[in-house]
Design an enzyme around this catalytic site. Structure first.
Site, mmCIF file in Angstrom:
data_model
loop_
_atom_site.group_PDB
_atom_site.id
_atom_site.type_symbol
_atom_site.label_atom_id
_atom_site.label_comp_id
_atom_site.label_asym_id
_atom_site.label_seq_id
_atom_site.Cartn_x
_atom_site.Cartn_y
_atom_site.Cartn_z
ATOM 1 N N ASP A 31 0.643 -1.222 -0.024
ATOM 2 C CA ASP A 31 0.140 -0.002 -0.020
ATOM 3 C C ASP A 31 0.905 1.161 -0.130
ATOM 4 O O ASP A 31 0.600 2.330 0.961
ATOM 5 C CB ASP A 31 -1.141 0.151 1.286
ATOM 6 N N GLU A 244 -11.378 0.190 -3.210
ATOM 7 C CA GLU A 244 -10.519 0.703 -1.956
ATOM 8 C C GLU A 244 -9.499 1.441 -2.645
ATOM 9 O O GLU A 244 -9.328 1.316 -4.050
ATOM 10 C CB GLU A 244 -10.191 -0.360 -1.240
HETATM 11 O O1 FUB Z 1 -3.313 -3.508 3.574
HETATM 12 C C1 FUB Z 1 -4.512 -3.728 3.920
HETATM 13 C C2 FUB Z 1 -5.602 -3.426 2.874
HETATM 14 O O2 FUB Z 1 -5.421 -4.338 1.721
HETATM 15 C C3 FUB Z 1 -5.572 -1.985 2.285
HETATM 16 O O3 FUB Z 1 -6.064 -1.212 3.327
HETATM 17 C C4 FUB Z 1 -6.230 -2.177 1.104
HETATM 18 O O4 FUB Z 1 -6.108 -0.935 0.130
HETATM 19 C C5 FUB Z 1 -5.549 -3.489 0.549
HETATM 20 O O5 FUB Z 1 -4.238 -3.053 -0.147
#
Ligand code: FUB
Length: 344
Positions: A31, A244
Site C-alpha cells: 500500500d 478501495e
Molecule cells: O493492506 C490492507 C488493505 O489491503 C489495504 O487497506 C487495502 O487497500 C488493501 O491493499
C-alpha cells in the site's frame, strides 16, 4: 489475482518478467503512498506481517501493527528503511489492523494519516504528527471526527488546500455507513449491506482538511465516478467500480482520481475538473498483480511520473505478505495513462 491461480505460477520466471523488483526485501511492505518532500522520496507503506490470523473475506489476516517509512534519494537509489515510525500500542483509540496509510507535510510538520480498528471493531482514521518525514509520529488521542472506513490519501492542491480521499468496501466497512452511521446489523459478511448490482456503486469519500490537518473541515462527501454516458458506475460493474485504495494527483491542470477495483484486481482512474469531482472513468493503470490486493500511489519525481504499487511475488503468492515496487508511467497526447502490464 485470484488465489487459486497462484499454484500454477513459476515464480522464478515471473520475477524475471516483472517490470520491477521489491524496493526492500528484509520486511514485507504494501500500500505505498509516495511523496517528494524537500527533493527526497518518502514512501509510507503498510508493514505486512503474518500474525497467524485465519483468512477471511473481511481481511482479518491483514493484521498489521506498525508503520515504517522508506526513503530514497533518487528513483534509482537504494531504499532505506527508517524503522518503526508509529506502533498501534501508541495510538490510544486503536486496537488493531494498521492498514494503508498516507502522509503529508505542512509548515515543517509531517502528518501520518492511518486507518485502524478501534476496540469496538469499527475502522476509523487517525492522524499522528512529527517533526521529520520519517517520524517518529505522535498520535492524536482520538480519531478524526466524522471519519470511518479505510485507505486515507491526503492530496495538497496548488492553492495550498488539503483534501482527504478515503473508503473501502467489504473489509473496509464502507457499505456499513450508507445511512451516515455504522450499521451494526448482522450478517457481518462483506457482501451484505451493498447496493444491488443495478444500483449506483458506493462512492469513495472526500473531505477538505482543517488548516491544522487534524480534522475534516466539513462532513465527508461522495466522490462520483461516472461512465462515458455521464451515469454513475453501477455496483455490478466490478471491473470499473471503486473498491478501495483512493489516490489523487494532478496532471496538466486535471484531477486524476485512481483506485483499486478489489475483487477484479485492477488499478483504474477517472478524470475530473475539481477536487470534489465528478470524475469520468478513463481506463486502467495497472493490470492484476500476484496477490489478491492491488494498491498504489502516483508521484512525480524529477519531471517523470511513477506508479508505486505492490505484489506478492517475493512471498511467492502469500496475499498478506506483499512488497512495494515502483515503475514509470507515461501519458498519451490526450492525457490518458498508458496501461502497465506488471509482468511483460
Ligand atoms: O493492506 C490492507 C488493505 O489491503 C489495504 O487497506 C487495502 O487497500 C488493501 O491493499
Amino acid at each position: 489475482m485470484p488465489e487459486d491461480s497462484i499454484e500454477h505460477i513459476d515464480f522464478k520466471d515471473l520475477n524475471e518478467r516483472a517490470i520491477s523488483q521489491p524496493l526492500v526485501k528484509h520486511i514485507y511492505t504494501a500500500d505505498p503512498s509516495a511523496h517528494v518532500f524537500d527533493g527526497k522520496i518518502y514512501i509510507y507503506p503498510s508493514h505486512d506481517v503474518d500474525a497467524g490470523e485465519a483468512f477471511d473475506d473481511l481481511g482479518s489476516h491483514f493484521a498489521m501493527e506498525d508503520y515504517h517509512v522508506i526513503s530514497m534519494d533518487t528513483i534509482d537509489s537504494e531504499a532505506v528503511d527508517h524503522g518503526v515510525a508509529l506502533h498501534v500500542n501508541d495510538v490510544p483509540w486503536a486496537d488493531k489492523q494498521m492498514w494503508a496509510p498516507d502522509a503529508n507535510e505542512k509548515d515543517g510538520k509531517y502528518y501520518l494519516f492511518f486507518p485502524a480498528k478501534g476496540y469496538d471493531g469499527i475502522f476509523k482514521i487517525g492522524v499522528a504528527v512529527g517533526d521529520s518525514p520519517v517520524g517518529p509520529f505522535t498520535a492524536q488521542p482520538e480519531p478524526i471526527k466524522g471519519s470511518f472506513s479505510i485507505d486515507p490519501a491526503v492530496f495538497k492542491d496548488d492553492d495550498g488546500v488539503y483534501y482527504m480521499y478515503f473508503g473501502g468496501i467489504w473489509g473496509g466497512q464502507l457499505q456499513r455507513w450508507r445511512e451516515g452511521k455504522f450499521n451494526a446489523e448482522f450478517p457481518e459478511s462483506p457482501m451484505a449491506h451493498l447496493p444491488a448490482d443495478n444500483e449506483p456503486a458506493l462512492c469513495p469519500k472526500v473531505a477538505k482538511m482543517t488548516d491544522d490537518l487534524l480534522e475534516f473541515a466539513h462532513e465527508a462527501k461522495d466522490l462520483l465516478i461516472l461512465d462515458e454516458k455521464g451515469e454513475p458506475l453501477l455496483n455490478g460493474d466490478n471491473e470499473r467500480r471503486f473498491f478501495e485504495a483512493a489516490w489523487m494527483h494532478k496532471y496538466q491542470g486535471k484531477y486524476y482520481f485512481s483506485y483499486s477495483t478489489g475483487d477484479t484486481h485492477f488499478i483504474c482512474y477517472a478524470i475530473g475538473d475539481s477536487p470534489y469531482g465528478p470524475f469520468t472513468y478513463a481506463g486502467r493503470i495497472l493490470e492484476p498483480v500476484v496477490g489478491w490486493t492491488s494498491h498504489h500511489s502516483i508521484c512525480e519525481v524529477s519531471g517523470k511520473w511513477y506508479l508505486f504499487y505492490h505484489d506478492s511475488s517475493l512471498s511467492e503468492g502469500v496475499t498478506h505478505l506483499r512488497s512495494v515496487k515502483v515503475a514509470e508511467i507515461t501519458y498519451d497526447a490526450e492525457g490518458k495513462i498508458n496501461t502497465l502490464l506488471p509482468y511483460s
